[in-house]
Every structure is written in C-alpha cells, then in structure tokens.
Scaffold this active site. Structure first.
Site, mmCIF file in Angstrom:
data_model
loop_
_atom_site.group_PDB
_atom_site.id
_atom_site.type_symbol
_atom_site.label_atom_id
_atom_site.label_comp_id
_atom_site.label_asym_id
_atom_site.label_seq_id
_atom_site.Cartn_x
_atom_site.Cartn_y
_atom_site.Cartn_z
ATOM 1 N N ASP A 116 -5.225 -2.423 -10.793
ATOM 2 C CA ASP A 116 -4.263 -1.676 -9.988
ATOM 3 C C ASP A 116 -3.172 -1.210 -10.959
ATOM 4 O O ASP A 116 -2.320 -2.006 -11.365
ATOM 5 C CB ASP A 116 -3.707 -2.596 -8.890
ATOM 6 N N LYS A 127 4.297 7.941 -8.058
ATOM 7 C CA LYS A 127 5.066 7.021 -8.910
ATOM 8 C C LYS A 127 5.171 7.554 -10.339
ATOM 9 O O LYS A 127 5.861 6.980 -11.167
ATOM 10 C CB LYS A 127 4.423 5.637 -8.893
ATOM 11 N N CYS A 132 5.792 -5.551 -0.373
ATOM 12 C CA CYS A 132 4.334 -5.627 -0.098
ATOM 13 C C CYS A 132 3.662 -6.719 -0.925
ATOM 14 O O CYS A 132 2.510 -6.566 -1.370
ATOM 15 C CB CYS A 132 3.639 -4.292 -0.339
ATOM 16 N N HIS A 160 -0.167 -6.686 -4.972
ATOM 17 C CA HIS A 160 0.366 -5.877 -3.868
ATOM 18 C C HIS A 160 -0.626 -6.017 -2.704
ATOM 19 O O HIS A 160 -1.828 -6.187 -2.927
ATOM 20 C CB HIS A 160 0.433 -4.430 -4.357
ATOM 21 N N GLN A 168 1.864 0.569 -11.110
ATOM 22 C CA GLN A 168 3.159 0.389 -11.799
ATOM 23 C C GLN A 168 3.003 0.425 -13.312
ATOM 24 O O GLN A 168 3.986 0.220 -14.024
ATOM 25 C CB GLN A 168 3.795 -0.953 -11.381
HETATM 26 N N1 PLP Z 1 -0.116 -1.298 -6.019
HETATM 27 C C1 PLP Z 1 1.102 -1.442 -6.532
HETATM 28 C C2 PLP Z 1 1.315 -2.357 -7.689
HETATM 29 C C3 PLP Z 1 2.177 -0.743 -5.988
HETATM 30 O O1 PLP Z 1 3.401 -0.906 -6.491
HETATM 31 C C4 PLP Z 1 1.946 0.112 -4.892
HETATM 32 C C5 PLP Z 1 3.068 0.823 -4.255
HETATM 33 O O2 PLP Z 1 4.190 0.397 -4.268
HETATM 34 C C6 PLP Z 1 0.638 0.256 -4.415
HETATM 35 C C7 PLP Z 1 -0.349 -0.471 -5.005
HETATM 36 C C8 PLP Z 1 0.329 1.169 -3.286
HETATM 37 O O3 PLP Z 1 0.510 2.488 -3.693
HETATM 38 P P1 PLP Z 1 0.377 3.686 -2.637
HETATM 39 O O4 PLP Z 1 1.212 3.307 -1.479
HETATM 40 O O5 PLP Z 1 0.905 4.866 -3.391
HETATM 41 O O6 PLP Z 1 -1.067 3.807 -2.306
#
Ligand code: PLP
Length: 405
Positions: free
Chosen positions: A199, A225, A363, A122, A202
């Site tokens: 990270d 999430k 993203c 991401h 998900q």
């Molecule tokens: N990393 C992953 C794999 C994500 O799916 C997301 C959000 O869609 C993020 C990071 C960023 O999360 P946040 O916008 O809640 O900080």
C-alpha cells in the site's frame, strides 16, 4: 531548482484565508493540494477536448485517448514499471487493493491458505482481506509492532509459512510515519513463494518508488495524495499475475468479444478497467507526476525530512505532548496526543487559527487500540510547507492548551 517561494506560488490555495487567517495546511496525508498546472489541465480537457476515449474515430476522442494513454506512460515512468500494460488506472488505493484482494483471492486463495497484513494497516488494507478470507475460508494473520511503531520482523518471519499466499503491507504508515523495511519483507515472502502487495498511498508523495528495485508484485496508490485529482489512482501489478487473475468488473472496455454464449476479455491493462474511466483524472494525474519530477523527488524528500526534524524538536517541548510513532525511519507525518485533552478539541481550536490538521483514528482503529488512545492529532507535511507554518502550529497548540487547561 525551484525555490520554496516559487513552489508555494504554484499552488493557488496556499494563498487562501481561513477564518480570516492565512491558511496553514498540514493535512497532506489526507489529501494534497493541487498546483495550477493540474487545475489548468483539468480545465483544458473540459474546455477543449472533452470526449470519451478508446474506440472513437472522431478527432476529439483521439486527442483525449492520446492524452489519457500518455498519462499512463508518465505513471509507468514515475514508478519505473517495466511494462505499460502493468499500470492500471483505478479510483485510488482503496480500489487498487480491492481489485487484488477480490481477483487474486477468488483465483488463488483456498481453505486454510494464509494472508499476512500488519498491525499498522489503513482500513483499506484490512477490510478487503477480511472479506475475501471469509469468503475463501482463508486465514488472516497480523504482524505485530513495537511501541515505537515499528514492525516486529522476527514475528513476521515466524508468521510466514508454506501456507502464506500473499503479504499485504503498508509502505509508509499514514498514522505513524514509519517507513517499513519493505525490501526485506518482499524477499522473505518470496522465499516462501508468497506474493507481496504494498500500500503505497503515503510513500509515493514522499520518496522515490521504483517497483522493479523493490521487487513487489503489486503496488497501490492514489492520485490525490500526489497533487493530482481525486477519484483516480493506480494499481501496478506484474503482468504474469494480472493475466492470471479474473477481471474485477464486467462492462465496456474490458472485453475483446461478447456473445450471449461467451465473452472473452481484453488484454492488460484494459481487462481491469471496465466502463468509462476517470479520463480527466488520469490526465491531471499525469501532469501532477510531471510536476513532482520537475520539483525533484529527492528535493521533496530532503525538504520534508528537514520539516519533520524541526517540528519534532519543537513539539516535544510542548507540555504534555506524546508523539505516537517514533520509528527510526519516518516520513513527514507527526502524530501526537496531549495528556488529558481530546484530539478533536485541539483540532477545532487550531482550525480557528486557520491551521488544518487531522484528528481521529486516521482509518487505523486497530492501531489506536494498540496504543490505547481514541485518536491522535496528525500534522502531515508536504514540500510546500514552511518552518514558519510549523511555528504557527506550535504557538497554536500552546494557545489551545492555555484555553483548555
Ligand atoms: N492507504 C493509506 C496508507 C492511506 O493513507 C489511505 C488514505 O488516507 C488509503 C490507503 C486510502 O486511500 P484512498 O482513500 O485514496 O483510496
């Protein structure tokens, strides 16, 4: 054990109508819906004990502080962190990763050092590393993937070297659904003396995450999430590394003592929690993880696996559909493209039917470049989704296709 009907009843929004149709919410990867217990906890905080936390001697402040710190303990248990002080409240995954990139980077990255990420990250696990590598003259390396959307582990092994200081990879891909072999990734990095950040944005909604079992050094995730409020999340970090890092921001709560000559910093976790935090967010997130545990993470995983298998089997029969992300181990994320049609047009037509999916690059623009597509249509399932909703998605797609072709 809660039945599916009981679970759906717990989420008020699932009864909503969109454009006169029953809502079919399949955008859980972007944000999950909130059960009534979370909404009630937010209400109760503002109605009954809204107050700033820590340092307050008055009653309301003490009640709020206890609720907030209890929530931290719940999150500690949720990821099985060995120490409470290793659970830092943040704004979410993005901030958690930025804290590590910025603070670990400033302290430990020097010219020529290397950081490894992967091709399926991401943007929030790409850009912070680009920024700090630029600043510190370090080198950013990328683990490539195959056409199924799986990491090429042999290439990863080749990238690791004595110069590798940190490996930052996604636990489960938000675009492809791939569940990465993170234990192997961590073991290999540790053999080279490099730290590992996962990270987990998900992963925590779908599978049991145990940071001790994984052995990761840092773990980042977002509250919204996992059925909690927006604007709150967690950074887990091993205290030996967090203690060694400089603070992220300066301000209230992160200090022990301030004079004009010198400031000393607070102990963990407060050292990384400058300013008034998202108090109600933290409390709501604690209730959300209680709720997930009540439903049962194993049950959540099993239901979602069934939904993914059912949806995959149905969608491949739709003419012109190509699934993006066909890894052997997948979470309940189904990304696809349709020959000759733009994902945005499909998403817009599905919306007319009350069906919420996400379209675009999610993203993950480098991943879109790899697959040479502008974006995908992504249906991401939660444990409250049903096979009937999958059927509506499929018939909605067929209807959209007949209109667009
Ligand atoms: N990393 C992953 C794999 C994500 O799916 C997301 C959000 O869609 C993020 C990071 C960023 O999360 P946040 O916008 O809640 O900080």
């Amino acid at each position: 054990m809660k039945t599916l009907a009981e679970i759906r009843n717990d989420f008020p929004i699932l009864n909503a109508k969109v454009r006169g149709k029953e809502l079919v919410y399949l955008d859980n990867g972007a944000t999950a819906q909130k059960p009534a217990v979370v909404i009630d906890a937010i209400n109760t905080y503002y109605k009954d004990y809204n107050s700033n936390i820590h340092r307050g001697v008055h009653h309301l402040s003490q009640v709020a502080t206890t609720a907030y710190e209890n929530a931290r303990e719940k999150l500690r248990g949720f990821i099985n962190s060995p120490k409470l002080e290793e659970v830092i409240f943040t704004k979410g995954t993005t901030e958690s990763i930025n804290i590590v990139a910025s603070c670990f980077g400033r302290k430990s990255l020097n010219k020529g050092d290397e950081v490894i990420i992967s091709a399926m990250e991401h943007h929030s696990n790409i850009v912070p590393w680009q920024m700090i590598c630029d600043e510190r003259e370090a080198v950013l390396k990328v683990i490539p993937i195959n056409n199924n959307g799986e990491l090429l582990m042999d290439e990863y092994k080749k990238l690791l070297s004595d110069k590798t200081k940190l490996v930052a990879v996604i636990h489960i891909s938000n675009t492809l659904g791939t569940i990465n072999p993170v234990k192997e990734i961590i073991d290999l990095a540790h053999q080279k003396g490099a730290l590992v950040l996962l990270d987990g944005a998900q992963a925590v909604p779908h599978i049991k995450v145990d940071v001790q079992d994984l052995g990761c050094d840092f773990y980042a995730f977002s509250g919204h999430k996992i059925f909690g409020p927006t604007g709150v999340g967690v950074l887990y970090g091993k205290s030996e590394y967090l203690n060694d890092m400089p603070p992220y921001q300066g301000g209230g709560d992160m200090i022990k003592e301030v004079t004009f000559e010198k400031t000393t910093y607070n102990c963990l976790p407060h050292k990384f929690e400058a300013g008034t935090p998202n108090i109600v967010g933290g409390i709501g997130l604690g209730v959300a993880v209680d709720y997930m545990q009540e439903v049962g993470i194993d049950l959540i995983h099993k239901r979602e696996e069934e939904l993914l298998a059912y949806a995959t089997e149905k969608i491949v029969k739709v003419e012109g559909v190509r699934i993006i992300g066909e890894a052997e181990r997948k979470a309940s994320v189904l990304s696809f493209v349709i020959d000759g049609l733009h994902p945005f047009d499909i998403g817009t037509l599905l919306d007319q039917l009350g069906i919420a999916v996400r379209t675009g690059h999610h993203c993950t623009q480098p991943l879109m470049s790899f697959f040479e597509i502008p974006g995908t249509i992504r249906a991401s399932f939660a444990f409250y989704n049903t096979k009937e909703e999958v059927d509506k998605l499929i018939s909605g797609l067929e209807r959209a296709l007949s209109m667009l072709r």
